[in-house]
Design an enzyme around this catalytic site. Structure first.
Site, PDB file in Angstrom:
ATOM      1  N   ALA A  10       0.846  -1.209   0.000  1.00  0.00           N
ATOM      2  CA  ALA A  10       0.000   0.000   0.000  1.00  0.00           C
ATOM      3  C   ALA A  10       0.871   1.246   0.000  1.00  0.00           C
ATOM      4  O   ALA A  10       0.517   2.278   0.563  1.00  0.00           O
ATOM      5  CB  ALA A  10      -0.925  -0.014   1.219  1.00  0.00           C
ATOM      6  N   ASN A  12       3.553   3.839  -2.428  1.00  0.00           N
ATOM      7  CA  ASN A  12       3.259   4.806  -3.492  1.00  0.00           C
ATOM      8  C   ASN A  12       2.590   4.150  -4.698  1.00  0.00           C
ATOM      9  O   ASN A  12       1.564   4.614  -5.178  1.00  0.00           O
ATOM     10  CB  ASN A  12       4.554   5.491  -3.940  1.00  0.00           C
ATOM     11  CG  ASN A  12       5.003   6.536  -2.934  1.00  0.00           C
ATOM     12  OD1 ASN A  12       4.204   7.041  -2.156  1.00  0.00           O
ATOM     13  ND2 ASN A  12       6.285   6.847  -2.947  1.00  0.00           N
ATOM     14  N   ASP A  33      -0.915  -4.597   3.227  1.00  0.00           N
ATOM     15  CA  ASP A  33       0.457  -4.149   3.513  1.00  0.00           C
ATOM     16  C   ASP A  33       0.862  -4.723   4.861  1.00  0.00           C
ATOM     17  O   ASP A  33       0.005  -5.107   5.668  1.00  0.00           O
ATOM     18  CB  ASP A  33       0.527  -2.613   3.552  1.00  0.00           C
ATOM     19  CG  ASP A  33       1.939  -2.091   3.326  1.00  0.00           C
ATOM     20  OD1 ASP A  33       2.227  -1.612   2.209  1.00  0.00           O
ATOM     21  OD2 ASP A  33       2.778  -2.178   4.263  1.00  0.00           O
ATOM     22  N   ARG A  82      13.646   1.766  -5.364  1.00  0.00           N
ATOM     23  CA  ARG A  82      15.044   2.161  -5.549  1.00  0.00           C
ATOM     24  C   ARG A  82      15.349   3.469  -4.848  1.00  0.00           C
ATOM     25  O   ARG A  82      14.521   4.367  -4.803  1.00  0.00           O
ATOM     26  CB  ARG A  82      15.305   2.376  -7.042  1.00  0.00           C
ATOM     27  CG  ARG A  82      15.705   1.112  -7.737  1.00  0.00           C
ATOM     28  CD  ARG A  82      16.445   1.405  -9.014  1.00  0.00           C
ATOM     29  NE  ARG A  82      15.630   2.048 -10.022  1.00  0.00           N
ATOM     30  CZ  ARG A  82      16.118   2.559 -11.138  1.00  0.00           C
ATOM     31  NH1 ARG A  82      17.420   2.510 -11.376  1.00  0.00           N
ATOM     32  NH2 ARG A  82      15.324   3.117 -12.017  1.00  0.00           N
ATOM     33  N   ARG A  88      18.106  -1.466 -10.098  1.00  0.00           N
ATOM     34  CA  ARG A  88      16.961  -2.335  -9.797  1.00  0.00           C
ATOM     35  C   ARG A  88      17.450  -3.685  -9.266  1.00  0.00           C
ATOM     36  O   ARG A  88      16.820  -4.298  -8.410  1.00  0.00           O
ATOM     37  CB  ARG A  88      16.115  -2.531 -11.050  1.00  0.00           C
ATOM     38  CG  ARG A  88      15.381  -1.272 -11.476  1.00  0.00           C
ATOM     39  CD  ARG A  88      14.540  -1.518 -12.716  1.00  0.00           C
ATOM     40  NE  ARG A  88      13.811  -0.318 -13.104  1.00  0.00           N
ATOM     41  CZ  ARG A  88      14.254   0.567 -13.995  1.00  0.00           C
ATOM     42  NH1 ARG A  88      15.423   0.386 -14.579  1.00  0.00           N
ATOM     43  NH2 ARG A  88      13.549   1.626 -14.312  1.00  0.00           N
ATOM     44  N   SER A 119       6.787  -5.283  -8.577  1.00  0.00           N
ATOM     45  CA  SER A 119       7.999  -5.134  -7.748  1.00  0.00           C
ATOM     46  C   SER A 119       9.266  -5.374  -8.574  1.00  0.00           C
ATOM     47  O   SER A 119       9.301  -6.228  -9.455  1.00  0.00           O
ATOM     48  CB  SER A 119       7.958  -6.143  -6.587  1.00  0.00           C
ATOM     49  OG  SER A 119       6.746  -6.047  -5.887  1.00  0.00           O
ATOM     50  N   ASN A 120      10.298  -4.634  -8.238  1.00  0.00           N
ATOM     51  CA  ASN A 120      11.585  -4.747  -8.945  1.00  0.00           C
ATOM     52  C   ASN A 120      12.586  -5.607  -8.188  1.00  0.00           C
ATOM     53  O   ASN A 120      12.465  -5.740  -6.971  1.00  0.00           O
ATOM     54  CB  ASN A 120      12.185  -3.340  -9.116  1.00  0.00           C
ATOM     55  CG  ASN A 120      11.684  -2.646 -10.365  1.00  0.00           C
ATOM     56  OD1 ASN A 120      11.508  -3.283 -11.393  1.00  0.00           O
ATOM     57  ND2 ASN A 120      11.469  -1.350 -10.264  1.00  0.00           N
ATOM     58  N   HIS A 175      13.254  -4.804 -18.096  1.00  0.00           N
ATOM     59  CA  HIS A 175      12.960  -3.495 -17.505  1.00  0.00           C
ATOM     60  C   HIS A 175      14.242  -2.990 -16.854  1.00  0.00           C
ATOM     61  O   HIS A 175      14.456  -3.132 -15.680  1.00  0.00           O
ATOM     62  CB  HIS A 175      11.847  -3.643 -16.465  1.00  0.00           C
ATOM     63  CG  HIS A 175      11.415  -2.337 -15.886  1.00  0.00           C
ATOM     64  ND1 HIS A 175      11.136  -1.236 -16.658  1.00  0.00           N
ATOM     65  CD2 HIS A 175      11.205  -1.948 -14.599  1.00  0.00           C
ATOM     66  CE1 HIS A 175      10.771  -0.240 -15.866  1.00  0.00           C
ATOM     67  NE2 HIS A 175      10.820  -0.631 -14.623  1.00  0.00           N
TER      68      HIS A 175
HETATM   69  N1  NAD Z   1       7.830  -2.451 -12.749  1.00  0.00           N
HETATM   70  C1  NAD Z   1       7.951  -1.152 -12.760  1.00  0.00           C
HETATM   71  O1  NAD Z   1       7.951  -0.528 -13.806  1.00  0.00           O
HETATM   72  C2  NAD Z   1       8.044  -0.409 -11.445  1.00  0.00           C
HETATM   73  C3  NAD Z   1       7.848   0.977 -11.413  1.00  0.00           C
HETATM   74  C4  NAD Z   1       7.891   1.622 -10.171  1.00  0.00           C
HETATM   75  C5  NAD Z   1       8.160   0.906  -9.016  1.00  0.00           C
HETATM   76  N2  NAD Z   1       8.394  -0.432  -9.104  1.00  0.00           N
HETATM   77  C6  NAD Z   1       8.665  -1.228  -7.911  1.00  0.00           C
HETATM   78  O2  NAD Z   1       7.460  -1.378  -7.173  1.00  0.00           O
HETATM   79  C7  NAD Z   1       7.779  -1.602  -5.794  1.00  0.00           C
HETATM   80  C8  NAD Z   1       6.972  -0.639  -4.941  1.00  0.00           C
HETATM   81  O3  NAD Z   1       7.371   0.696  -5.148  1.00  0.00           O
HETATM   82  P1  NAD Z   1       6.749   1.889  -4.262  1.00  0.00           P
HETATM   83  O4  NAD Z   1       7.274   3.147  -4.811  1.00  0.00           O
HETATM   84  O5  NAD Z   1       5.299   1.686  -4.103  1.00  0.00           O
HETATM   85  O6  NAD Z   1       7.437   1.587  -2.856  1.00  0.00           O
HETATM   86  P2  NAD Z   1       6.876   1.967  -1.402  1.00  0.00           P
HETATM   87  O7  NAD Z   1       8.001   1.812  -0.453  1.00  0.00           O
HETATM   88  O8  NAD Z   1       6.152   3.262  -1.455  1.00  0.00           O
HETATM   89  O9  NAD Z   1       5.795   0.826  -1.134  1.00  0.00           O
HETATM   90  C9  NAD Z   1       6.129  -0.503  -0.933  1.00  0.00           C
HETATM   91  C10 NAD Z   1       5.161  -1.054   0.099  1.00  0.00           C
HETATM   92  O10 NAD Z   1       5.389  -2.464   0.227  1.00  0.00           O
HETATM   93  C11 NAD Z   1       5.121  -2.766   1.590  1.00  0.00           C
HETATM   94  N3  NAD Z   1       5.677  -4.077   1.932  1.00  0.00           N
HETATM   95  C12 NAD Z   1       6.960  -4.406   2.190  1.00  0.00           C
HETATM   96  N4  NAD Z   1       7.037  -5.704   2.502  1.00  0.00           N
HETATM   97  C13 NAD Z   1       5.782  -6.203   2.438  1.00  0.00           C
HETATM   98  C14 NAD Z   1       5.232  -7.490   2.653  1.00  0.00           C
HETATM   99  N5  NAD Z   1       5.992  -8.523   2.998  1.00  0.00           N
HETATM  100  N6  NAD Z   1       3.898  -7.636   2.518  1.00  0.00           N
HETATM  101  C15 NAD Z   1       3.099  -6.584   2.180  1.00  0.00           C
HETATM  102  N7  NAD Z   1       3.588  -5.349   1.948  1.00  0.00           N
HETATM  103  C16 NAD Z   1       4.902  -5.166   2.083  1.00  0.00           C
HETATM  104  C17 NAD Z   1       5.757  -1.615   2.352  1.00  0.00           C
HETATM  105  O11 NAD Z   1       5.288  -1.534   3.694  1.00  0.00           O
HETATM  106  C18 NAD Z   1       5.349  -0.440   1.504  1.00  0.00           C
HETATM  107  O12 NAD Z   1       4.129   0.145   1.927  1.00  0.00           O
HETATM  108  C19 NAD Z   1       9.298  -1.438  -5.697  1.00  0.00           C
HETATM  109  O13 NAD Z   1       9.940  -2.683  -5.754  1.00  0.00           O
HETATM  110  C20 NAD Z   1       9.633  -0.620  -6.932  1.00  0.00           C
HETATM  111  O14 NAD Z   1      10.972  -0.775  -7.331  1.00  0.00           O
HETATM  112  C21 NAD Z   1       8.331  -1.088 -10.288  1.00  0.00           C
END
Ligand code: NAD
Length: 308
Positions: A10, A12, A33, A82, A88, A119-120, A175
């Site tokens: 939950a 960004n 989350d 990141r 990544r 997730s990355n 990616h």
């Molecule tokens: N594929 C893509 O194009 C792309 C683009 C942007 C971000 N991402 C990836 O998406 C992921 C999330 O990015 P974000 O900006 O939302 O990060 P963020 O830190 O804002 O959110 C991640 C959330 O995951 C939660 N979390 C961690 N461990 C958990 C678990 N075991 N169970 C449930 N929730 C858990 C955290 O508490 C946090 O709220 C990252 O890995 C980021 O690199 C991928």
């Protein structure tokens, strides 16, 4: 029964995906989350937008998985984003553990669901979800190409001062820095892009697209992009739940397409109610094929490092 989409993470990206699904009224959303209060608070806040945005999608937030039962689609965004200077792939170890745990929980309760991985490092996390779930490739799909292509389309529209809606672009491959923007399939209202801008301008756009994620990280300093990534995941969820059979660039498990198998790679995919309905093979120039093979090599490395 209403369509149900679970969004895990939950943060960004996850919260913005949940909001996007609610705005489009695609489904009810369960937001999960590990941090207590965050999915609950964000869901309630979003529910309170419903009368204004005129949406009957109902969101609920939770720290456990029971409410995710029988989800039609599960979008996995849990993990660490990141930080500046971090690749990544640096995220691999930590996020492997997180994505494996999350996948185990969701598939136990939704054995027929379709997993959309965000997730990355993306391609490796798709492989983690595939191995843990034991799902066929139709039901494990990664989001990256829609984002990378959207960035390229935005840059083209801005450069030519035309509507983004008229632009078309396909970014394939992994990616990461080796992603492959396909110039031969880039157009504006069907007009090949090479007729509309010179090579140097196009090369600069390709370069900016490759570094699109890093450009945002540099600005934000404490996180990575999430509006455009979320829009990409919402578009994929929409194609699936509304059975649109849209052709979108997604990370798919290859079984011989493009002469490759046994890896996730960004390729044009038809998405519909059954998830990945077809990998579309398009003709590539020799240069594009070489770039795609190079990108596949870069993807194989973190995938090999997956410990499961
Ligand atoms: N594929 C893509 O194009 C792309 C683009 C942007 C971000 N991402 C990836 O998406 C992921 C999330 O990015 P974000 O900006 O939302 O990060 P963020 O830190 O804002 O959110 C991640 C959330 O995951 C939660 N979390 C961690 N461990 C958990 C678990 N075991 N169970 C449930 N929730 C858990 C955290 O508490 C946090 O709220 C990252 O890995 C980021 O690199 C991928």
């Amino acid at each position: 029964m209403k369509t149900k989409v679970t969004v895990v993470g939950a943060g960004n990206v996850g919260a913005t995906v949940a909001q996007g699904i609610a705005i489009k009224e695609l489904a009810d959303v369960v937001l999960v989350d590990i941090v207590e209060g965050v999915p609950q608070g964000k869901s309630l806040d979003m529910n309170e937008t419903a009368p204004v945005i005129k949406s009957d999608s109902i969101l609920s937030g939770t720290n456990t998985y029971d409410a995710t039962e029988n989800s039609d689609v599960v979008v996995i965004t849990a993990g660490l984003p990141r930080k500046p200077g971090m690749s990544r792939d640096d995220l691999l170890w930590k996020n492997e553990e997180i994505v494996a745990g999350v996948t185990r929980e969701v598939v136990k309760r939704s054995p027929n669901t379709i997993l959309v991985i965000v997730s990355n490092p993306l391609d490796a996390m798709c492989e983690v979800a595939r191995r843990v779930s034991g799902f066929p490739r139709e039901r494990v799909i990664g989001m990256a190409g829609v984002l990378d292509s959207a960035r390229m389309r935005y840059f083209i529209a801005a450069e030519l001062n035309v509507s983004v809606e008229n632009t078309h672009a396909f970014v394939l491959g992994g990616h990461g820095d080796t992603m492959v923007p396909l110039i031969s399939y880039t157009s504006v209202s069907g007009i090949p892009i090479t007729q509309l801008m010179d090579r140097a301008t196009l090369d600069a756009i390709v370069d900016r697209t490759r570094n699109g994620g890093a450009e945002i990280v540099k600005h934000l300093k404490t996180g990575s992009a999430y509006y455009a990534p979320s829009a990409g995941a919402v578009q994929m969820a929409e194609a699936i739940v509304n059975d649109q059979r849209r052709i979108l660039p997604c990370a798919a498990w290859l079984e011989g397409e493009y002469g490759m198998k046994g890896l996730f790679l960004g390729v044009p995919c038809k998405l519909g109610r059954n998830g990945l309905e077809k990998v579309i093979e398009v003709e590539l120039t020799a240069e594009e094929r070489t770039a795609l093979e190079k990108s596949a090599e870069a993807v194989r490395e973190p995938m090999r490092a997956v410990k499961l």
